[in-house]
Design a protein around this motif. Structure first.
Motif, mmCIF file in Angstrom:
data_model
loop_
_atom_site.group_PDB
_atom_site.id
_atom_site.type_symbol
_atom_site.label_atom_id
_atom_site.label_comp_id
_atom_site.label_asym_id
_atom_site.label_seq_id
_atom_site.Cartn_x
_atom_site.Cartn_y
_atom_site.Cartn_z
ATOM 1 N N VAL A 121 0.825 -1.209 0.000
ATOM 2 C CA VAL A 121 0.000 0.000 0.000
ATOM 3 C C VAL A 121 0.863 1.265 0.000
ATOM 4 N N GLY A 122 2.152 1.082 -0.230
ATOM 5 C CA GLY A 122 3.041 2.226 -0.362
ATOM 6 C C GLY A 122 3.382 2.934 0.928
ATOM 7 N N TYR A 255 2.025 21.013 6.199
ATOM 8 C CA TYR A 255 1.430 19.688 6.377
ATOM 9 C C TYR A 255 2.137 18.931 7.506
ATOM 10 N N ALA A 256 3.467 19.014 7.525
ATOM 11 C CA ALA A 256 4.242 18.351 8.574
ATOM 12 C C ALA A 256 3.960 18.973 9.933
ATOM 13 N N THR A 257 3.764 20.291 9.957
ATOM 14 C CA THR A 257 3.434 20.967 11.211
ATOM 15 C C THR A 257 2.087 20.488 11.748
ATOM 16 N N ALA A 295 -0.767 8.445 3.737
ATOM 17 C CA ALA A 295 -1.846 7.835 2.961
ATOM 18 C C ALA A 295 -2.777 8.884 2.375
ATOM 19 N N ALA A 296 -2.877 10.028 3.030
ATOM 20 C CA ALA A 296 -3.789 11.077 2.568
ATOM 21 C C ALA A 296 -3.226 11.890 1.416
ATOM 22 N N VAL A 297 -1.915 11.885 1.218
ATOM 23 C CA VAL A 297 -1.292 12.755 0.217
ATOM 24 C C VAL A 297 -1.840 12.545 -1.195
ATOM 25 N N PRO A 298 -1.938 11.305 -1.689
ATOM 26 C CA PRO A 298 -2.468 11.146 -3.051
ATOM 27 C C PRO A 298 -3.873 11.713 -3.230
ATOM 28 N N ALA A 299 -4.698 11.609 -2.193
ATOM 29 C CA ALA A 299 -6.065 12.121 -2.275
ATOM 30 C C ALA A 299 -6.097 13.645 -2.292
#
Length: 311
Positions: A121-122, A255-257, A295-299
């Motif tokens: 699932v990467g 995003y990291a914050t 996991a949310a990044v592609p979406a």
């Protein structure tokens, strides 16, 4: 199995990289400074960390793990943390040394399984094998009598810290990644990160600062904030998302914050859950938070994920 012979220098670099990979670095110099930090906190921590890393790496080599992964230290970091977790919970003795070796070897198998399953699932395994093995040991093996459990976490507005407490919290947020509770050990770890990557060191520093502000805003106990117990997962999350797996852009920094902020309540909740059994959240909040945000990044249709340093 590994093909060909390895020189002592190769083995040494492999083990140092195994320690460095706790913070997602493959630099042997980072690993060396990390080892210095472990021994600066206490010889038992340093010895068991090296023992666990060696056991995990050696078991992976005997079982036929990928040579490239071995060379990068990807087989040693979970064993390193597990060895430290063993001595912190059970103390130093020949029995716990044997337990650290066996647990480190199991980490190699757990890491291979996690890498295979999550790779579909990467997602990287991160420190999940360490959390799994150490968590099982914490439940299954009786520990020496400990001090009474701390009172439940209670929030009461914004927590105020003195300058000295803020400084200690900043350092201990980094040090607690390796269960270290001496402020100067955290600074040595930060120096180790700086040797490998200014971006990783900056991410760790920012993650520590964000965790302090978040924990204070939540009204969490000042003593636990200053001990780094709510911030070490945020440090790892910031390194993973801000300097390792995502392209470095202003969006990534924000995003990291956000992920570092999210890891603090995850850590507090995990501590409350584990407290009755005397357990620890270990780095589960880091693992789960990073998985969710990766996991949310592609979406979100944002820059892709690089898994070059992931196992």
């Amino acid at each position: 199995m590994l093909r060909g012979s390895l020189l002592p220098g190769d083995v040494g670099r492999m083990h140092l990289r195994g320690i460095a990979q706790v913070a997602l670095s493959a630099s042997p110099w980072t690993g060396l400074l990390f080892a210095v930090a472990l021994f600066a906190d206490g010889w038992r921590i340093g010895l068991y960390g090296l023992l666990g890393a060696a056991a995990s790496t050696g078991a992976a080599a005997l079982l036929g793990a990928d040579r490239d992964g071995l060379a990068k230290g990807l087989e040693g970091y979970c064993g390193c943390l597990t060895g430290i977790a063993v001595v912190v919970r059970f103390g130093a003795s020949w029995r716990t040394a044997l337990l650290a070796v066996l647990a480190g070897a199991v980490c190699a198998v757990a890491g291979a399984a996690a890498g295979r399953l999550l790779g579909r699932v990467g997602l990287p395994a991160l420190t999940a094998p360490f959390c799994l093995v150490s968590g099982v040991l914490a439940i299954a093996v009786p520990a020496a009598p400990a001090a009474p459990a701390a009172a439940p976490i209670e929030g009461d507005g914004f927590t105020s810290l003195s300058a000295a407490e803020l400084g200690r919290a900043f350092c201990d947020n980094i040090g607690q990644v390796f269960f270290l509770d001496k402020w100067y050990a955290g600074l040595i770890l930060l120096a180790g990160l700086l040797v490998a990557s200014r971006a990783a060191a900056l991410a760790a520093a920012c993650g520590s600062a964000v965790a302090i502000v978040t924990a204070c805003a939540m009204g969490l106990p000042d003593d636990r904030i200053s001990e780094g117990l709510f911030g070490y997962n945020a440090v790892l999350v910031a390194i993973a998302l801000g300097a390792t797996f995502l392209a470095r852009t202003p969006w990534t920094a924000g995003y990291a914050t956000l992920a570092a902020v999210a890891s603090v309540p995850f850590t507090a909740a995990w501590q409350a859950f584990a407290q009755p059994s005397g357990g620890s959240p270990y780095t589960w909040p880091f693992v789960v938070t990073t998985w969710l945000f990766l996991a949310a990044v592609p979406a979100l249709d944002r820059p892709g994920i690089s898994l070059e340093k992931a196992k």
